[in-house]
Design an enzyme around this catalytic site. Structure first.
Site, PDB file in Angstrom:
ATOM      1  N   CYS A   1       0.842  -1.198   0.000  1.00 57.77           N
ATOM      2  CA  CYS A   1       0.000   0.000   0.000  1.00 57.77           C
ATOM      3  C   CYS A   1       0.877   1.248   0.000  1.00 57.77           C
ATOM      4  CB  CYS A   1      -0.880  -0.040   1.249  1.00 57.77           C
ATOM      5  SG  CYS A   1      -1.826   1.462   1.537  1.00 57.77           S
ATOM      6  N   CYS A   2       0.537   2.192  -0.881  1.00 60.34           N
ATOM      7  CA  CYS A   2       1.176   3.508  -0.880  1.00 60.34           C
ATOM      8  C   CYS A   2       0.062   4.549  -0.839  1.00 60.34           C
ATOM      9  CB  CYS A   2       2.081   3.671  -2.103  1.00 60.34           C
ATOM     10  SG  CYS A   2       1.190   3.650  -3.677  1.00 60.34           S
ATOM     11  N   TYR A   3       0.311   5.743  -1.329  1.00 58.50           N
ATOM     12  CA  TYR A   3      -0.704   6.796  -1.307  1.00 58.50           C
ATOM     13  C   TYR A   3      -1.825   6.555  -2.310  1.00 58.50           C
ATOM     14  CZ  TYR A   3       2.677   9.382   1.451  1.00 58.50           C
ATOM     15  OH  TYR A   3       3.554   9.757   2.427  1.00 58.50           O
TER      16      TYR A   3
ATOM     17  N   PHE B 159      -3.846   3.966  -0.322  1.00 57.64           N
ATOM     18  CA  PHE B 159      -4.514   4.284   0.938  1.00 57.64           C
ATOM     19  C   PHE B 159      -5.595   5.339   0.746  1.00 57.64           C
ATOM     20  CE2 PHE B 159      -5.100   6.363   5.034  1.00 57.64           C
ATOM     21  CZ  PHE B 159      -5.410   5.258   5.816  1.00 57.64           C
TER      22      PHE B 159
END
Length: 101
Positions: free
Chosen positions: A58-60, A87
């Site tokens: 998971c990243c932005y 996210f």
């Protein structure tokens, strides 16, 4: 992997979720049970990880996580996914499934 698949797997801890966002963003809110994966803890993570466990990065927004997922695959992880929409999409879709440090 889409956010609905990950949220459905939360109760049984079906996936290992790793969050590669910066420390302040992770501390402010993250997916329940997510491991904060940074360069500082990467070697420990690789030493202790189950390389066959389904792992979701998971990243932005779901862009950087694609490269991180490819890195984990290059380290012999066998079942790795990038979280579609990151996210940001998670927080907008499932605000009730957010932990704060």
């Amino acid at each position: 992997m889409n956010v609905a698949d990950v949220v459905n797997g939360l109760p049984t801890k079906e996936h290992v979720v790793v969050d590669i966002r910066d420390a302040n963003s992770y501390a402010a809110s993250h997916i329940p049970g997510a491991i904060h994966l940074t360069n500082d803890v990467l070697s420990d993570f690789l030493r202790e990880a189950d390389f066959d466990a389904p792992t979701v990065v998971c990243c932005y927004h779901g862009i950087s996580s694609q490269q991180a997922a490819q890195f984990l695959i290059s380290q012999d992880f066998t079942d790795v996914y990038s979280l579609d929409g990151g996210f940001e999409l998670w927080a907008n879709s499932y605000p009730q499934h957010i932990e704060k440090a």
